[in-house]
Design an enzyme around this catalytic site. Structure first.
Site, PDB file in Angstrom:
ATOM      1  N   ASP A   1       3.221   2.162  -4.014  1.00  0.00           N
ATOM      2  CA  ASP A   1       3.380   2.601  -5.124  1.00  0.00           C
ATOM      3  C   ASP A   1       1.895   2.299  -5.992  1.00  0.00           C
ATOM      4  O   ASP A   1       1.987   2.313  -7.386  1.00  0.00           O
ATOM      5  CB  ASP A   1       4.369   2.971  -5.693  1.00  0.00           C
ATOM      6  CG  ASP A   1       5.355   1.136  -6.205  1.00  0.00           C
ATOM      7  OD1 ASP A   1       5.266   1.050  -5.172  1.00  0.00           O
ATOM      8  OD2 ASP A   1       5.865   2.164  -7.367  1.00  0.00           O
ATOM      9  N   GLU A   2       1.483   1.288  -4.942  1.00  0.00           N
ATOM     10  CA  GLU A   2       0.634   0.513  -6.128  1.00  0.00           C
ATOM     11  C   GLU A   2      -0.943   0.306  -5.038  1.00  0.00           C
ATOM     12  O   GLU A   2      -0.425  -0.591  -4.347  1.00  0.00           O
ATOM     13  CB  GLU A   2       1.195  -0.541  -6.501  1.00  0.00           C
ATOM     14  CG  GLU A   2       0.926  -1.799  -7.072  1.00  0.00           C
ATOM     15  CD  GLU A   2       1.463  -2.661  -7.236  1.00  0.00           C
ATOM     16  OE1 GLU A   2       1.215  -3.417  -8.206  1.00  0.00           O
ATOM     17  OE2 GLU A   2       2.003  -3.220  -6.805  1.00  0.00           O
TER      18      GLU A   2
END
Length: 455
Positions: A105-106
């Site tokens: 998610d990053e």
């Protein structure tokens, strides 16, 4: 450091929990906690609604339940999260060839390398367009930070949460960092932060005032010099598109300590199979097999064996992990087991199973059965002693022959409770069935946005 804020950092908002809320209309706006649900489980992600109760990632699940007893507690669906992550990463790669994923998610993106921005206005436009594209493709929100360095871009995305964009102009870094806690800097965790606090340094400006020599004296040459540069806002790290994995591993923490040596061996073999699955999915093989054992008293032992060449053969990894286990004293109980493969390569040595057997001094014999045939045999054997009860994990997807798609709210005492709803429906009705109801089957997740392909 760049003269324009063309390094972008994207951080999806409460990713696992947000994905669960998006797929389950009845949970939207309510506290949702994703993680291991056993006594030793930890929180992977908490929704913003749950965070208001003090719940945060890495918190023991027992503590989370005390803080938010009425929250929805769900088992992670990593394949589902990975499918969403792949959609998001594809959108990032459309912006630039230089995308550096940090997790599902990053990621960092070099907008300048993609030719989409060379000044503040262009960077802001690219960031806003990205946020809109992610929402349209996945139904989820992400926060964006823009700056002239990776460190400041990450700080900016944290300030943008949730669902926002913050751009920090190059040249303002010192002013931004000065009053902040030293913990805002990369590499300053609880231990280093406490060490600095005892030395009278709690803010970033304190580090600058102390000077490089004092930080080197306190923390050593490499860490002290690096920390001084970051405190002054200097960060020349480049966005790196490919980050080579050094190892692949899996591990499990058990709700109750394992004492039975046979059970421990079975768990090690199961972990070896899962590890090889990840190894193959990454397109690698490896030479060194690693076994991790955490005992009842929290002492952790690591044992390794290096093969003659790289392999991705599950039999080889399973046999090597088993040999390593033989050298470990498990008296008193085992609370965690892990199997890993390091020394990664992108090719295999086909005859390593024969080598592994020879090295172990074993007679030639049939491999242990794996796959569908072995599962069928286990089921048949179990059925001789009674019916097999299917396991239903909270949050996982199911489909009923009559009621359609739904998800598990809970199970126990031979019953399973299902809420029937879809990402684009309103909150659905709840029904309860026998755990062995033939009309109820596990299902693939539905896409979050109509028209998208399911995971």
């Amino acid at each position: 450091m760049r003269a324009a804020p063309t390094i972008l950092h994207l951080d999806m908002d409460a990713f696992f929990a947000a994905a669960e809320q998006a797929s389950k209309p009845s949970l939207r706006g309510k506290p949702v906690i994703v993680g291991g649900l056993g006594p030793r489980g930890v929180v992977a992600t908490a929704s913003y609604e749950a965070r208001r109760f003090g719940v945060h990632s890495a918190m023991p699940m027992g503590q989370a339940r005390r803080l938010a007893p009425n929250a929805a507690y769900l088992v992670p669906r990593f394949a589902f999260y990975r499918s969403i992550s792949e959609q998001v990463m594809e959108l990032l790669r459309r912006l630039s060839p230089l995308v550096e994923p940090l997790s599902l998610d990053e990621a960092f993106v070099d907008l300048e390398a993609g030719g989409v921005a060379d000044d503040s206005a262009g960077a802001r436009a690219a960031g806003e367009r990205l946020r809109a594209d992610i929402l349209a493709a996945t139904g989820l929100t992400g926060s964006v930070g823009l700056a002239g360095s990776k460190m400041i871009a990450k700080i900016a995305s944290e300030e943008a949460k949730p669902d926002g964009l913050v751009l920090i102009e190059p040249g303002t870094e010192r002013e931004l960092l000065g009053p902040r806690s030293v913990r805002i800097l990369p590499g300053v965790g609880p231990a280093t932060g406490e060490h600095l606090r005892r030395a009278g340094m709690t803010s970033v400006s304190d580090l600058v005032e102390a000077g490089e020599d004092e930080l080197v004296r306190l923390l050593g040459r490499a860490h002290g010099a690096s920390l001084y540069r970051m405190a002054r806002g200097h960060d020349d790290r480049r966005v790196v598109a490919e980050r080579d994995a050094k190892s692949v591993s899996v591990e499990d923490t058990f709700d109750v300590d394992l004492h039975d040596r046979v059970r421990i061996r079975i768990e090690v073999e199961r972990l070896a199979e899962r590890c090889v699955g990840r190894l193959r999915a990454s397109g690698h093989s490896g030479r060194t097999i690693v076994l991790k054992v955490r005992r009842y008293d929290f002492s952790t032992l690591t044992r390794s064996e290096t093969l003659r060449g790289p392999t991705d053969d599950p039999a080889v990894v399973r046999e090597a992990a088993g040999r390593l286990l033989e050298a470990v004293d498990t008296t008193g109980g085992v609370r965690l087991l892990g199997v890993g493969v390091s020394g990664l390569a992108d090719y295999t040595q086909e005859d390593l199973f024969a080598q592994a057997v020879a090295d172990a001094g074993a007679d030639t014999r049939a491999e242990p059965e794996t796959g569908a045939d072995a599962v069928a045999e286990e089921v048949a054997e179990a059925e001789e002693h009674g019916p097999v009860e299917r396991h239903w994990s909270p949050g996982h997807d199911v489909r009923h022959a009559v009621y359609g798609a739904g998800w598990i709210q809970g199970s126990g005492v031979g019953r399973v409770t299902v809420r029937f709803e879809e990402p684009w429906s309103g909150p659905g009705r709840v029904r309860t069935f026998s755990v062995d109801d033939p009309d109820l089957e596990p299902s693939e997740p539905l896409p979050l946005v109509r028209g998208e392909t399911a995971a």
